[in-house]
Scaffold this motif. Structure first.
Motif, PDB file in Angstrom:
ATOM      1  N   LEU A 188      -1.940  -2.922 -24.567  1.00 27.76           N
ATOM      2  CA  LEU A 188      -1.551  -1.995 -23.509  1.00 27.76           C
ATOM      3  C   LEU A 188      -1.284  -0.657 -24.189  1.00 27.76           C
ATOM      4  O   LEU A 188      -0.588  -0.611 -25.210  1.00 27.76           O
ATOM      5  CB  LEU A 188      -0.289  -2.502 -22.809  1.00 27.76           C
ATOM      6  N   VAL A 198     -11.988  -0.424 -21.645  1.00 27.09           N
ATOM      7  CA  VAL A 198     -10.794  -0.199 -20.813  1.00 27.09           C
ATOM      8  C   VAL A 198     -11.004  -0.916 -19.487  1.00 27.09           C
ATOM      9  O   VAL A 198     -11.967  -0.641 -18.772  1.00 27.09           O
ATOM     10  CB  VAL A 198     -10.564   1.312 -20.576  1.00 27.09           C
ATOM     11  N   ASN A 199     -10.139  -1.886 -19.179  1.00 31.32           N
ATOM     12  CA  ASN A 199     -10.362  -2.613 -17.933  1.00 31.32           C
ATOM     13  C   ASN A 199      -9.304  -2.355 -16.866  1.00 31.32           C
ATOM     14  O   ASN A 199      -9.531  -2.659 -15.708  1.00 31.32           O
ATOM     15  CB  ASN A 199     -10.592  -4.116 -18.157  1.00 31.32           C
ATOM     16  N   HIS A 200      -8.173  -1.799 -17.234  1.00 31.29           N
ATOM     17  CA  HIS A 200      -7.207  -1.351 -16.227  1.00 31.29           C
ATOM     18  C   HIS A 200      -6.751   0.036 -16.647  1.00 31.29           C
ATOM     19  O   HIS A 200      -6.483   0.263 -17.823  1.00 31.29           O
ATOM     20  CB  HIS A 200      -5.962  -2.248 -16.178  1.00 31.29           C
ATOM     21  N   ASN A 201      -6.605   0.931 -15.683  1.00 32.21           N
ATOM     22  CA  ASN A 201      -6.157   2.280 -16.018  1.00 32.21           C
ATOM     23  C   ASN A 201      -5.393   2.842 -14.818  1.00 32.21           C
ATOM     24  O   ASN A 201      -5.974   3.021 -13.748  1.00 32.21           O
ATOM     25  CB  ASN A 201      -7.367   3.158 -16.361  1.00 32.21           C
ATOM     26  N   TYR A 202      -4.101   3.054 -15.008  1.00 30.75           N
ATOM     27  CA  TYR A 202      -3.231   3.463 -13.904  1.00 30.75           C
ATOM     28  C   TYR A 202      -2.412   4.696 -14.258  1.00 30.75           C
ATOM     29  O   TYR A 202      -2.003   4.865 -15.411  1.00 30.75           O
ATOM     30  CB  TYR A 202      -2.209   2.359 -13.583  1.00 30.75           C
ATOM     31  N   LEU A 220       0.099   7.777 -18.111  1.00 30.39           N
ATOM     32  CA  LEU A 220      -1.193   7.094 -18.052  1.00 30.39           C
ATOM     33  C   LEU A 220      -1.114   5.799 -18.855  1.00 30.39           C
ATOM     34  O   LEU A 220      -0.788   5.813 -20.047  1.00 30.39           O
ATOM     35  CB  LEU A 220      -2.304   7.999 -18.603  1.00 30.39           C
ATOM     36  N   TRP A 221      -1.390   4.678 -18.177  1.00 28.15           N
ATOM     37  CA  TRP A 221      -1.246   3.349 -18.777  1.00 28.15           C
ATOM     38  C   TRP A 221      -2.555   2.601 -18.619  1.00 28.15           C
ATOM     39  O   TRP A 221      -3.092   2.490 -17.513  1.00 28.15           O
ATOM     40  CB  TRP A 221      -0.120   2.571 -18.078  1.00 28.15           C
ATOM     41  N   THR A 263      -9.483  -3.987 -24.090  1.00 24.79           N
ATOM     42  CA  THR A 263      -9.877  -5.324 -24.528  1.00 24.79           C
ATOM     43  C   THR A 263     -11.231  -5.226 -25.206  1.00 24.79           C
ATOM     44  O   THR A 263     -12.144  -4.602 -24.667  1.00 24.79           O
ATOM     45  CB  THR A 263      -9.989  -6.272 -23.321  1.00 24.79           C
ATOM     46  N   LEU A 315       0.241   5.577 -27.399  1.00 19.28           N
ATOM     47  CA  LEU A 315       1.169   4.516 -27.806  1.00 19.28           C
ATOM     48  C   LEU A 315       0.459   3.167 -27.703  1.00 19.28           C
ATOM     49  O   LEU A 315      -0.114   2.850 -26.668  1.00 19.28           O
ATOM     50  CB  LEU A 315       2.367   4.517 -26.853  1.00 19.28           C
ATOM     51  N   ASP A 316       0.536   2.397 -28.773  1.00 19.99           N
ATOM     52  CA  ASP A 316      -0.117   1.083 -28.827  1.00 19.99           C
ATOM     53  C   ASP A 316       0.971   0.014 -28.648  1.00 19.99           C
ATOM     54  O   ASP A 316       1.863  -0.114 -29.468  1.00 19.99           O
ATOM     55  CB  ASP A 316      -0.801   0.975 -30.205  1.00 19.99           C
ATOM     56  N   LEU A 317       0.904  -0.719 -27.541  1.00 18.02           N
ATOM     57  CA  LEU A 317       1.951  -1.694 -27.215  1.00 18.02           C
ATOM     58  C   LEU A 317       1.369  -3.096 -27.068  1.00 18.02           C
ATOM     59  O   LEU A 317       1.277  -3.645 -25.970  1.00 18.02           O
ATOM     60  CB  LEU A 317       2.660  -1.276 -25.910  1.00 18.02           C
ATOM     61  N   PRO A 318       0.941  -3.678 -28.196  1.00 25.28           N
ATOM     62  CA  PRO A 318       0.291  -4.995 -28.112  1.00 25.28           C
ATOM     63  C   PRO A 318       1.273  -6.081 -27.674  1.00 25.28           C
ATOM     64  O   PRO A 318       2.483  -5.961 -27.863  1.00 25.28           O
ATOM     65  CB  PRO A 318      -0.157  -5.249 -29.552  1.00 25.28           C
ATOM     66  N   LEU A 319       0.723  -7.109 -27.103  1.00 22.04           N
ATOM     67  CA  LEU A 319       1.536  -8.228 -26.657  1.00 22.04           C
ATOM     68  C   LEU A 319       2.099  -8.975 -27.869  1.00 22.04           C
ATOM     69  O   LEU A 319       1.380  -9.247 -28.820  1.00 22.04           O
ATOM     70  CB  LEU A 319       0.614  -9.125 -25.844  1.00 22.04           C
ATOM     71  N   LEU A 320       3.370  -9.294 -27.821  1.00 24.05           N
ATOM     72  CA  LEU A 320       3.977 -10.083 -28.895  1.00 24.05           C
ATOM     73  C   LEU A 320       4.267 -11.513 -28.431  1.00 24.05           C
ATOM     74  O   LEU A 320       4.273 -12.441 -29.223  1.00 24.05           O
ATOM     75  CB  LEU A 320       5.276  -9.426 -29.365  1.00 24.05           C
TER      76      LEU A 320
END
Lengths: 149, 166
Positions: free
Chosen positions: A67, A90-94, A102-103, A107, A130-135
């Motif tokens: 994300l 980019v598969n979701h962009n809001y 912008l978020w 993938t 900002l890179d917010l990978p899933l933990l």
């Protein structure tokens, strides 16, 4: 949208039949025929209520994803959002209401490619990403209950 | 479970969804040289091993009238975040729940939940209910409503160009 459409949308979000003719299996459950199920699904897909019939993968078992968030000046938002959306990765962009406005989800086939896309966006826009990978993930995905029943 | 090249080809072929034909698994396999039984068997194996978390109809919330979506985030002490995350993830009003890293000073939050509702007020009420029920009131918190959706598609793990040509 009638009762059959509603049941199609709500009851087959998980455990879709893995049999040679899955639409016939749905049809049997709903008391209609196979052609009608396919026609209804095609119509719901055209109307946009169905994204697709397919798989949701456990994160990080196939390729990489993250994300990402950016703080984009309001005047540049349309242009930057378009630039970001143009990436196939980019598969979701809001747009969201926050200083970070912008978020998007990136993938790709590999974690390296995800990093490359983020770096590319940074260098093309001159803005930090900002890179917010899933933990850790906590949710068991059962689909989305449309609460029609 | 170890994914083979054929599994990866199948995953790429699935990105556009199951075709709407009487024998969709056969049609899916035809493009990548797999027979119907093999396609079904590989999808079943990936589902059983948890690589596929869900296999079925994927709906779009917005088009179904769930027009408000909020990313609700908290800053939870590291030693408590997994426990609270599990409790939030088990809550029916939560669509997705993840732990992600903080990025100080820009981003102090480490727990992320997606919450969908028919309108903003109902989403706010759901979040208020969660905060009260799980005792989250003392943690730093932000709610980021989405105001525009620029793009929403399924994830693509590779080979989109090849698929587009098929």
């Amino acid at each position: 949208m009638d009762g059959i459409d509603r049941r199609l949308l709500n009851e087959f979000q998980q455990d879709f039949p893995l049999s040679a003719r899955p639409y016939a299996a749905l049809a049997e459950r709903l008391g209609v025929d196979e052609d009608e199920v396919m026609e209804r699904l095609a119509r719901l897909a055209r109307g946009g209520t169905i994204s697709r019939i397919g798989a949701v993968f456990r994160p990080h078992t196939v390729g990489g994803s993250t994300l990402a968030a950016m703080a984009v000046p309001e005047a540049d938002l349309d242009r930057v959002a378009e630039l970001v959306s143009a990436y196939g990765e980019v598969n979701h962009n809001y747009q969201r209401q926050h200083r970070l406005n912008l978020w998007f989800v990136v993938t790709a086939a590999s974690a390296e490619r995800v990093k490359d896309v983020l770096g590319d966006i940074e260098s093309r826009t001159g803005l930090a990403v900002l890179d917010l990978p899933l933990l850790e993930h906590f949710h068991i995905d059962l689909g989305f209950d449309l609460k029609w029943s | 479970m170890e994914l083979s090249d054929l599994d990866l080809a199948l995953i790429a072929a699935l990105a556009d969804g199951l075709p709407l034909v009487s024998h969709p698994y056969r049609a899916l396999g035809a493009g990548i040289g797999l027979g119907e039984d093999e396609v079904i068997g590989r999808i079943a194996a990936m589902r059983d091993s948890g690589i596929i978390r869900r296999f079925g109809i994927i709906v779009r919330h917005h088009e179904l009238g769930f027009r408000a979506n909020a990313m609700s985030v908290w800053d939870i002490p590291d030693e408590m975040v997994s426990d609270l995350g599990r409790r939030l993830g088990d809550s029916p009003e939560v669509t997705l729940c993840y732990r992600r890293p903080r990025r100080l000073p820009d981003w102090p939050y480490n727990l992320f939940c997606m919450i969908h509702g028919r309108d903003r007020e109902s989403v706010e009420a759901l979040i208020a209910g969660l905060v009260q029920r799980l005792g989250l009131g003392s943690y730093a918190h932000a709610v980021l409503f989405s105001t525009r959706r620029f793009k929403q598609t399924g994830a693509r793990y590779g080979r989109p160009a090849k698929l587009a040509a098929e």
